[in-house]
Design an enzyme around this catalytic site. Structure first.
Site, PDB file in Angstrom:
ATOM      1  N   SER A 230       4.718   7.865   9.129  1.00  0.00           N
ATOM      2  CA  SER A 230       5.280   6.583   9.548  1.00  0.00           C
ATOM      3  C   SER A 230       6.696   6.702  10.339  1.00  0.00           C
ATOM      4  CB  SER A 230       5.285   5.510   8.565  1.00  0.00           C
ATOM      5  OG  SER A 230       3.996   5.128   8.326  1.00  0.00           O
TER       6      SER A 230
ATOM      7  N   LYS B 150      13.750  -2.015   8.914  1.00  0.00           N
ATOM      8  CA  LYS B 150      12.487  -1.969   9.041  1.00  0.00           C
ATOM      9  C   LYS B 150      11.924  -3.137   8.267  1.00  0.00           C
ATOM     10  CE  LYS B 150       8.258   0.763   8.515  1.00  0.00           C
ATOM     11  NZ  LYS B 150       7.756   2.198   8.300  1.00  0.00           N
TER      12      LYS B 150
ATOM     13  N   SER C 180       4.124   3.654  11.054  1.00  0.00           N
ATOM     14  CA  SER C 180       4.296   2.361  10.892  1.00  0.00           C
ATOM     15  C   SER C 180       6.041   1.808  11.220  1.00  0.00           C
ATOM     16  CB  SER C 180       4.028   1.801   9.467  1.00  0.00           C
ATOM     17  OG  SER C 180       4.946   2.443   8.600  1.00  0.00           O
TER      18      SER C 180
END
Length: 475
Positions: free
Chosen positions: A176, A77, A152
């Site tokens: 997230s 990520k 996210s």
């Protein structure tokens, strides 16, 4: 014969172990798929093709096959630092940042024998629950590209759902991992605070953000989570004195066996109910009802429950979220102008907070943690909707008004942040496909250290509903 990406991550690992695939072949296969599809989907912000192929050859030649993720591709990520690879945090402010050292989670996944293919898309500094930044193209939902992927860890979810990766690590500070997993029809698991040594949450403000897996199946999620917990086998090295209780046996066994009968709570209340209008869409209710019916048919006990209203939660959580943005490295007016309006609003609010206000908010959330765990302690797990609405269209969120934007995020995903505050594990399961072809999921919240129970329950539901065979149009 099935293409490699059509296999589960566990099946791909078995093919690697048996010599039916090599790490280089599997890496090349996924890189080709990424190069063909990423422009339309926005899953990756950086693809490190040369480094990935070199890493795959290194794994073949130098890493023992006993490594938990031997030869399996993944991606970092874009909030995680990988030495020598641009890390932009979804922000124009960080467009030129290239770290010299890697984060602990990146090191752990490398130690487990994985092969990183690049960086997945994330919103600015991971703050929103949707992945649509001004720095990158939006992460688009593989089930319908007009819809967002959540956030996210939105890029990670898109990559896994579109079969551009077997699975992916994410981070979860308010939902997230679970929000994009639900939006994209995946299994997403937020571990207990302290469970993953390299991304424990203990060193984060309020203890909110932890690392965990996104995957197509429950067993795949367990495979990646085991590697995050114990990269080299044996007892995990932990940099903190505090850690979650729990059996240190591999979680994959629980996910594969799917055994046990449990007492489940069923809940549609959230910590936000007194401060925002939370309306449960018919599709969210249908997903919850389906999960309840299937768990009842499998012999589990079910009982409706509800949270006691607590007016302290919403203002305290907003304070922590704003305070978390205060340390973003934007000091000059020029740097602040590079931030998006929502981030600037959060930074401004966070930097205006007094120490007393922050201390009171932390105390309120600590009290909420004790209350939340106590209220749900009679259950082995508690079932809630994953999201209150179907996936939101790209561009749905207010780009300018921070207060309005925050309210939209709460209305979409009211059931996730309270789990982070309580430090509990939770898993999202993609139980339903709507008439319009969109995924809808449910969330199971576990006891501290109760990941094995969540994986057992998820495996049982997966066997009954077989969501792993659903393929989005963009895969």
């Amino acid at each position: 014969m099935a293409e490699p990406h059509e296999l589960t991550a566990l099946e791909q690992w078995q093919a690697l172990q048996h010599g039916e695939l090599s790490p280089s072949e599997l890496t090349g296969h996924y890189l080709a798929r990424i190069h063909a599809a990423n422009a339309a989907l926005g899953a990756f912000v950086t693809v490190t093709s040369d480094a990935a192929l070199a890493r795959a050859r290194f794994v073949e030649e130098q890493v023992p096959r006993t490594a938990p993720l031997w030869g399996l591709p993944f991606a970092d990520k874009d909030l995680q630092l990988r030495a020598g690879v641009p890390t932009r945090f979804g922000s124009r402010l960080m467009r030129d940042f290239v770290p010299a050292e890697s984060d602990d989670l990146v090191v752990a996944l490398d130690a487990a024998g994985g092969v990183s293919l690049g960086k997945t898309n994330t919103p600015e500094f991971g703050l929103p629950s949707y992945t649509e930044s001004l720095a990158e193209a939006p992460a688009r939902n593989p089930w319908n590209r007009d819809l967002g992927a959540g956030g996210s860890s939105g890029g990670a979810a898109v990559a896994v759902a579109a079969r551009l990766l077997p699975f992916a690590p994410g981070s979860d500070g308010g939902g997230s991992i679970r929000i994009p997993a639900a939006a994209c029809g995946l299994v997403g698991l937020k571990p207990s605070r302290g469970r993953v040594p390299a991304a424990s949450g203990i060193d984060r403000l309020g203890g909110l953000s932890v690392g965990g897996p996104l995957a197509r199946t429950v067993a795949d999620a367990a495979l990646l989570l085991d590697a995050m917990i114990t990269p080299r086998g044996g007892h995990p090295l932990h940099p903190f004195a505090l850690r979650a209780p729990g059996d240190e046996a591999p979680l994959l066994a629980a996910a594969v066996r799917g055994e046990g009968r449990f007492q489940l709570g069923v809940m549609t209340t959230s910590a936000w109910d007194d401060d925002y209008p939370i309306d449960l869409a018919p599709e969210a209710r249908a997903a919850l009802d389906l999960a309840v019916a299937e768990f009842a048919a499998a012999g589990h006990g079910l009982e409706e429950t509800a949270l006691t209203p607590d007016e302290s939660y919403a203002p305290a959580f907003r304070t922590i979220w704003q305070a978390g943005a205060a340390s973003i490295p934007a000091e000059t007016e020029e740097e602040l102008r590079l931030l998006e309006p929502l981030t600037r609003w959060l930074v401004g609010r966070g930097r205006a907070l007094s120490a007393r206000t922050l201390a009171e908010a932390l105390a309120a959330l600590a009290a909420y943690e004790r209350s939340f765990i106590g209220q749900l302690s009679r259950f082995d797990a508690v079932l809630t909707p994953a999201l209150a609405m179907i996936p939101r269209p790209v561009g749905w969120y207010d780009p300018e008004d921070g207060e309005a934007n925050f309210a939209q995020q709460v209305r979409y995903t009211p059931f996730t942040s309270m789990v982070n505050v309580a430090g509990l594990p939770a898993i999202v399961l993609p139980v339903l496909q709507t008439e319009g072809g969109l995924p809808m999921g449910v969330q199971l919240i576990g006891r501290p250290g109760g990941e094995a129970t969540l994986l057992s329950l998820g495996a049982q539901l997966e066997r009954r509903l077989r969501w792993q065979h659903r393929v989005p149009p963009e895969a």
